[in-house]
Design a protein around this motif. Sequence first.
Motif, PDB file in Angstrom:
ATOM      1  N   ILE A 155      11.749 -27.983   7.562  1.00  0.00           N
ATOM      2  CA  ILE A 155      12.419 -27.376   6.414  1.00  0.00           C
ATOM      3  C   ILE A 155      11.399 -26.857   5.402  1.00  0.00           C
ATOM      4  O   ILE A 155      11.531 -25.748   4.878  1.00  0.00           O
ATOM      5  CB  ILE A 155      13.383 -28.400   5.767  1.00  0.00           C
ATOM      6  CG1 ILE A 155      14.561 -28.664   6.694  1.00  0.00           C
ATOM      7  CG2 ILE A 155      13.872 -27.911   4.411  1.00  0.00           C
ATOM      8  CD1 ILE A 155      15.454 -29.798   6.249  1.00  0.00           C
ATOM      9  N   LEU A 156      10.358 -27.632   5.136  1.00  0.00           N
ATOM     10  CA  LEU A 156       9.324 -27.191   4.194  1.00  0.00           C
ATOM     11  C   LEU A 156       8.573 -25.977   4.726  1.00  0.00           C
ATOM     12  O   LEU A 156       8.230 -25.069   3.956  1.00  0.00           O
ATOM     13  CB  LEU A 156       8.362 -28.338   3.899  1.00  0.00           C
ATOM     14  CG  LEU A 156       8.929 -29.461   3.045  1.00  0.00           C
ATOM     15  CD1 LEU A 156       7.918 -30.593   2.917  1.00  0.00           C
ATOM     16  CD2 LEU A 156       9.343 -28.954   1.679  1.00  0.00           C
ATOM     17  N   TYR A 157       8.313 -25.938   6.027  1.00  0.00           N
ATOM     18  CA  TYR A 157       7.649 -24.784   6.630  1.00  0.00           C
ATOM     19  C   TYR A 157       8.516 -23.537   6.472  1.00  0.00           C
ATOM     20  O   TYR A 157       8.016 -22.465   6.127  1.00  0.00           O
ATOM     21  CB  TYR A 157       7.367 -25.065   8.101  1.00  0.00           C
ATOM     22  CG  TYR A 157       6.755 -23.909   8.834  1.00  0.00           C
ATOM     23  CD1 TYR A 157       5.433 -23.561   8.625  1.00  0.00           C
ATOM     24  CD2 TYR A 157       7.508 -23.159   9.732  1.00  0.00           C
ATOM     25  CE1 TYR A 157       4.862 -22.488   9.297  1.00  0.00           C
ATOM     26  CE2 TYR A 157       6.957 -22.090  10.400  1.00  0.00           C
ATOM     27  CZ  TYR A 157       5.638 -21.757  10.188  1.00  0.00           C
ATOM     28  OH  TYR A 157       5.088 -20.699  10.841  1.00  0.00           O
ATOM     29  N   MET A 209      11.877 -32.772   8.072  1.00  0.00           N
ATOM     30  CA  MET A 209      11.437 -32.416   6.722  1.00  0.00           C
ATOM     31  C   MET A 209      10.281 -31.418   6.759  1.00  0.00           C
ATOM     32  O   MET A 209      10.242 -30.468   5.971  1.00  0.00           O
ATOM     33  CB  MET A 209      11.023 -33.669   5.957  1.00  0.00           C
ATOM     34  CG  MET A 209      10.941 -33.455   4.473  1.00  0.00           C
ATOM     35  SD  MET A 209      10.535 -34.937   3.548  1.00  0.00           S
ATOM     36  CE  MET A 209      11.573 -36.151   4.275  1.00  0.00           C
ATOM     37  N   ILE A 210       9.361 -31.590   7.696  1.00  0.00           N
ATOM     38  CA  ILE A 210       8.250 -30.645   7.825  1.00  0.00           C
ATOM     39  C   ILE A 210       8.778 -29.273   8.240  1.00  0.00           C
ATOM     40  O   ILE A 210       8.308 -28.244   7.737  1.00  0.00           O
ATOM     41  CB  ILE A 210       7.208 -31.189   8.825  1.00  0.00           C
ATOM     42  CG1 ILE A 210       6.450 -32.353   8.189  1.00  0.00           C
ATOM     43  CG2 ILE A 210       6.238 -30.104   9.258  1.00  0.00           C
ATOM     44  CD1 ILE A 210       5.513 -33.063   9.131  1.00  0.00           C
ATOM     45  N   LEU A 231      10.828 -22.959   4.163  1.00  0.00           N
ATOM     46  CA  LEU A 231      10.862 -22.560   2.748  1.00  0.00           C
ATOM     47  C   LEU A 231       9.552 -21.908   2.317  1.00  0.00           C
ATOM     48  O   LEU A 231       9.550 -20.953   1.528  1.00  0.00           O
ATOM     49  CB  LEU A 231      11.169 -23.779   1.875  1.00  0.00           C
ATOM     50  CG  LEU A 231      12.596 -24.304   1.960  1.00  0.00           C
ATOM     51  CD1 LEU A 231      12.737 -25.571   1.138  1.00  0.00           C
ATOM     52  CD2 LEU A 231      13.588 -23.255   1.505  1.00  0.00           C
ATOM     53  N   PHE A 232       8.424 -22.390   2.841  1.00  0.00           N
ATOM     54  CA  PHE A 232       7.129 -21.802   2.508  1.00  0.00           C
ATOM     55  C   PHE A 232       7.033 -20.381   3.056  1.00  0.00           C
ATOM     56  O   PHE A 232       6.577 -19.469   2.355  1.00  0.00           O
ATOM     57  CB  PHE A 232       6.008 -22.672   3.070  1.00  0.00           C
ATOM     58  CG  PHE A 232       4.639 -22.151   2.775  1.00  0.00           C
ATOM     59  CD1 PHE A 232       4.126 -22.195   1.491  1.00  0.00           C
ATOM     60  CD2 PHE A 232       3.864 -21.605   3.780  1.00  0.00           C
ATOM     61  CE1 PHE A 232       2.869 -21.699   1.214  1.00  0.00           C
ATOM     62  CE2 PHE A 232       2.613 -21.112   3.521  1.00  0.00           C
ATOM     63  CZ  PHE A 232       2.104 -21.155   2.231  1.00  0.00           C
ATOM     64  N   LYS A 233       7.487 -20.168   4.292  1.00  0.00           N
ATOM     65  CA  LYS A 233       7.452 -18.830   4.856  1.00  0.00           C
ATOM     66  C   LYS A 233       8.398 -17.899   4.097  1.00  0.00           C
ATOM     67  O   LYS A 233       8.081 -16.727   3.874  1.00  0.00           O
ATOM     68  CB  LYS A 233       7.839 -18.870   6.334  1.00  0.00           C
ATOM     69  CG  LYS A 233       6.855 -19.609   7.197  1.00  0.00           C
ATOM     70  CD  LYS A 233       5.527 -18.917   7.246  1.00  0.00           C
ATOM     71  CE  LYS A 233       5.504 -17.931   8.367  1.00  0.00           C
ATOM     72  NZ  LYS A 233       4.188 -17.342   8.582  1.00  0.00           N
TER      73      LYS A 233
END
Length: 69
Positions: A31-33, A28-29, A35-37
């Motif tokens: 995937i979130l990283y 999950m971290i 999406l943030f980039k």
Amino acid sequence: MPRGMGRGGRYGYRSPLLGPGLLDLLIMIGILYFLFKLFLVALPYALGLAVLLIIRSFLRRGYRFCGPF
């Protein structure tokens, strides 16, 4: 193989070393990283497009009355 084991074997997708919670948290971290980039890369282009559409709407205000297009 006894009944009730399912397709995943003894542990399923869970790792016996990490456990299900830590593995899911790491995925999950990641995937979130990603999406943030992706958001940081796309933000200037989206803002530039919005500014160009606003400028276009001000330049064409006398010709049309229905939105910026």
